[in-house]
Design a protein around this motif. Structure first.
Motif, PDB file in Angstrom:
ATOM      1  N   ASP A  73       0.812  -1.216   0.000  1.00 53.92           N
ATOM      2  CA  ASP A  73       0.000   0.000   0.000  1.00 53.92           C
ATOM      3  C   ASP A  73       0.852   1.275   0.000  1.00 53.92           C
ATOM      4  OD1 ASP A  73       1.025  -0.167   2.539  1.00 53.92           O
ATOM      5  OD2 ASP A  73      -0.909  -0.040   3.578  1.00 53.92           O
ATOM      6  N   SER A 114       2.270   3.403  -2.139  1.00 57.39           N
ATOM      7  CA  SER A 114       2.358   3.885  -3.519  1.00 57.39           C
ATOM      8  C   SER A 114       3.461   4.916  -3.687  1.00 57.39           C
ATOM      9  CB  SER A 114       1.017   4.491  -3.945  1.00 57.39           C
ATOM     10  OG  SER A 114      -0.005   3.522  -3.867  1.00 57.39           O
ATOM     11  N   GLU A 121      -2.858  -0.348  -5.421  1.00 58.05           N
ATOM     12  CA  GLU A 121      -3.916   0.528  -5.920  1.00 58.05           C
ATOM     13  C   GLU A 121      -3.966   0.499  -7.443  1.00 58.05           C
ATOM     14  OE1 GLU A 121      -3.637   4.460  -4.325  1.00 58.05           O
ATOM     15  OE2 GLU A 121      -3.086   3.738  -2.332  1.00 58.05           O
ATOM     16  N   ASP A 122      -5.156   0.460  -7.982  1.00 53.32           N
ATOM     17  CA  ASP A 122      -5.338   0.372  -9.432  1.00 53.32           C
ATOM     18  C   ASP A 122      -4.649   1.511 -10.169  1.00 53.32           C
ATOM     19  OD1 ASP A 122      -6.791  -1.909  -9.112  1.00 53.32           O
ATOM     20  OD2 ASP A 122      -8.760  -0.929  -9.250  1.00 53.32           O
TER      21      ASP A 122
END
Length: 690
Positions: free
Chosen positions: A260, A262, A292-293
């Motif tokens: 997570d 990023s 995350e997409d």
């Protein structure tokens, strides 16, 4: 009967597979056929042993000549059951199967990682004796002082003597590089005053690759560039903010971060794509949360591989730190580093005297290529590669440095070259990179070119512009002695490579043209084909030049020349056009080189097949046994070499340029990394004799 060499460790983690690799490479060059055997292996499947796979891959050994015996678990079960003799009998049976078809067998003993060291040491000594092998003993000097390493040699030697083995050689491995010379000077020789060799620790082997780390963790590849043969030089657990992360970043970093984070992922991709910033060799995302997409498209473009594991960061990091590097198949960079160290530190001639192998009767492609490397290394040369921004050239340069073949100079914009290398995990340490546009050599090179081409009206400004062309700059480096040879053509035409040489390096005295040959490595011999790359329609004079030059090249690379001047007819059976040119060329060769066996015109089948040759040209010294083939034109030569390469499985090495005053060679634009390495070795050998 085959000789046997047993590589036996005196302690665990000795790195004895490096010694096995070095011995295999040495013996492969000096024996017709070698075999390899590991009586007991660590893994759960003897058939999948990584060391056996490495030796098979590097030396082209069939499974019947390179194999493992049993697993450690199987051996332990036999020992506990009081059936240790079965280990010996099964090992002898397997060894004999290999030895039946080869000249020498290298046996690698166990890793001494069991609980009862004394039992395992004794097991190796008894195995060596039962197999009738001389022992090459490996002493581990890792984490030892000089005195401790010297004492370890004495202790190990005494233990081997007590085991009544035939001790051929003692090798100290994994020594601290700063202590290696002291150990070498203080270690005591054994019987017959045989020297003890000392090999330093090799960081490139000890460091795990990204592939080794992620394989050990069972990690799933998520995105990025799938280049797994990159060294993990540093491990960074990135759980801090980006500012602190950048302070700790270094080249070759393997980044471990929660899935997570990023910000960390974006930073890693950005630094790897920004000139001057450290490179990332790989990234491991931890934990059960998905990425995350919005970040996935960025990771897809990452210039390094991105993996994921479900474990938490702490657990994953500890597992990463437990992984160590090893010599395995599919790792040419580690193999090159290992062999480079072996050749620097081992006196092969002295070691061969102890083994006393018979001379080989045949020449296989692999042995020929290994001998090329050995000859290039014997008299160190300096070779320039003008195409320093071609990825294949960079990979080849790294392998050449690691194998210690010669010194390499790359041409290109230094920042671009090093960024490209770092982005693909290529280590250019110790390799000089020159940017012609910024080099202090540019002006003197331009002045020399203007002087040499003044008769063509070349001005100082035009000469300076010409020297910005890397092919011209590299050729001028050769001409003025800054380097000994040049290899180019991976991204340029043959004309781009040859034109500068023709302008100011020129041809050898008495040679009218530059020509080329391919060294065609067949299963059991080497043939020379010329000209297959340069001259489209040579006349009789030029064919004679090509024949004499090709014979000289053949001798240079250990092929006794018997020259076939090829045509569509044999002897006096045909006339007119090209066959008359070949007949005239043959007579010119006989006048200019009367000592050279030559026949022509002759058809290919009569040149290579003894029965056909005897029928068509009885009494000929060449028919049926030709080694050098001169084709009547480029169309025939180029198509023939490619047909033999593709249909007969021959290895085509070349084109090798001949006729120039200095060593310059051309590459095919479809060349592989191995092609570049081989051509550089050939160029170094030519430079030795120039």
């Amino acid at each position: 009967m085959a000789r046997g060499l047993y590589v036996s460790a005196s302690t665990s983690h000795s790195g004895k597979s490096l010694v096995t690799l070095g011995l295999a490479d040495l013996l492969h060059r000096h024996a017709d056929r070698i075999g390899f055997f590991r009586p007991i292996v660590e893994g759960q499947d003897a058939a999948g042993d990584p060391v056996v796979a490495l030796i098979q891959e590097l030396f082209g050994l069939p499974a019947r000549h390179a194999r493992a015996g049993m697993t450690r678990a199987e051996a332990r079960e036999l020992i506990v059951g009081g059936r240790v003799e079965e280990i010996y009998s099964r090992s002898v049976a397997a060894y004999d199967e290999i030895a039946r078809d080869v000249d020498v067998v290298i046996v690698e003993g166990t890793d001494l990682t069991g609980h009862d060291f004394a039992v395992e040491f004794d097991l190796n000594a008894r195995l060596a004796n039962n197999l009738g092998c001389h022992v090459v003993a490996v002493v581990n000097a890792a984490d030892k002082t000089v005195d401790e390493a010297v004492d370890a040699v004495d202790v190990a030697r005494k233990a081997f003597y007590e085991g009544k083995v035939s001790l051929l050689s003692m090798i100290v491995n994994r020594a601290d590089p700063d202590d290696a010379e002291l150990i070498r000077s203080q270690v005591r020789p054994g019987l017959h005053h045989r020297k003890v060799y000392v090999l330093p620790e090799i960081p490139e082997i000890v460091r795990p690759t990204v592939g080794e780390v992620t394989s050990a963790l069972g990690a799933r590849m998520l995105a990025g560039l799938p280049e797994l043969d990159r060294d993990v030089q540093h491990v960074i657990v990135a759980a801090m903010n980006v500012g602190y992360l950048l302070e700790r970043y270094r080249d070759g970093a393997f980044v471990i971060t929660p899935a997570d984070r990023s910000d960390v992922m974006v930073t890693a991709v950005a630094t790897s794509r920004t000139p001057g910033f450290p490179s990332t060799c790989g990234m491991l995302l931890t934990g059960p949360r998905p990425v995350e997409d919005s970040v996935l498209p960025l990771l897809a473009e990452a210039p390094f591989p991105v993996f994921a594991v479900p474990e938490d960061t702490y657990t994953a990091a500890h597992r990463v730190w437990e992984v160590s590097g090893a010599l395995k198949a599919g790792q040419p960079r580690k193999t090159a580093a290992a062999l480079g160290t072996w050749y620097r530190e081992i006196d092969e001639a002295e070691l061969l005297e102890r083994i006393s192998l018979p001379a080989p009767a045949t020449m296989t492609p692999l042995r020929f290529l290994h001998q090329l490397i050995e000859r290039a290394r014997a008299d160190r040369q300096r070779i320039v590669l003008p195409e320093g921004e071609d990825l294949r050239v960079l990979r080849a340069a790294e392998i050449i440095r690691r194998r210690d073949i010669c010194d390499v100079v790359l041409l290109g914009k230094a920042a671009d070259v090093r960024d490209l290398a770092a982005g693909h995990g290529i280590d250019l340490a110790g390799i000089e990179v020159i940017d012609p546009a910024r080099s202090e050599l540019l002006d003197p090179f331009a002045a020399e070119y203007a002087r040499l081409r003044a008769h063509k009206g070349v001005t100082a400004d035009a000469a300076r512009e010409r020297m910005l062309d890397r092919s011209y700059f590299g050729t001028m480096m050769v001409h003025l002695g800054h380097v000994d040879g040049m290899v180019s053509g991976a991204a340029h035409t043959t004309a781009n490579t040859i034109r500068p040489s023709l302008e100011f390096i020129k041809t050898k005295p008495g040679v009218g043209i530059v020509s080329s040959v391919f060294l065609m490595l067949l299963e059991d011999r080497v043939l020379v084909y010329g000209d297959c790359a340069v001259n489209p329609e040579p006349d009789a004079e030029q064919l004679a030049d090509i024949a004499i030059a090709s014979a000289e090249t053949a001798r240079q690379f250990g092929v006794e020349p018997r020259v076939a001047m090829l045509s569509y007819s044999t002897g006096s059976s045909g006339s007119g056009g090209s066959v008359d040119d070949v007949r005239a060329a043959t007579e010119l060769v006989r006048r200019r080189a009367p000592e050279l066996p030559v026949e022509g015109p002759i058809q290919y089948d009569a040149a290579v097949d003894a029965s056909i040759g005897a029928s068509k040209l009885p009494g000929s010294d060449v028919a049926g046994q030709a080694t050098v083939f001169v084709f009547p034109d480029l169309n025939t030569g180029n198509n023939t070499y490619k047909a033999v390469q593709q249909s007969a499985g021959a290895v085509a090495v070349g084109p090798v340029l001949q006729g120039l005053n200095r060593a310059v060679n051309d590459l095919s634009r479809g060349c592989t990394v191995e092609d570049i390495v081989n051509t550089v070795a050939i160029t170094a050998i030519q430079a030795q004799e120039a």
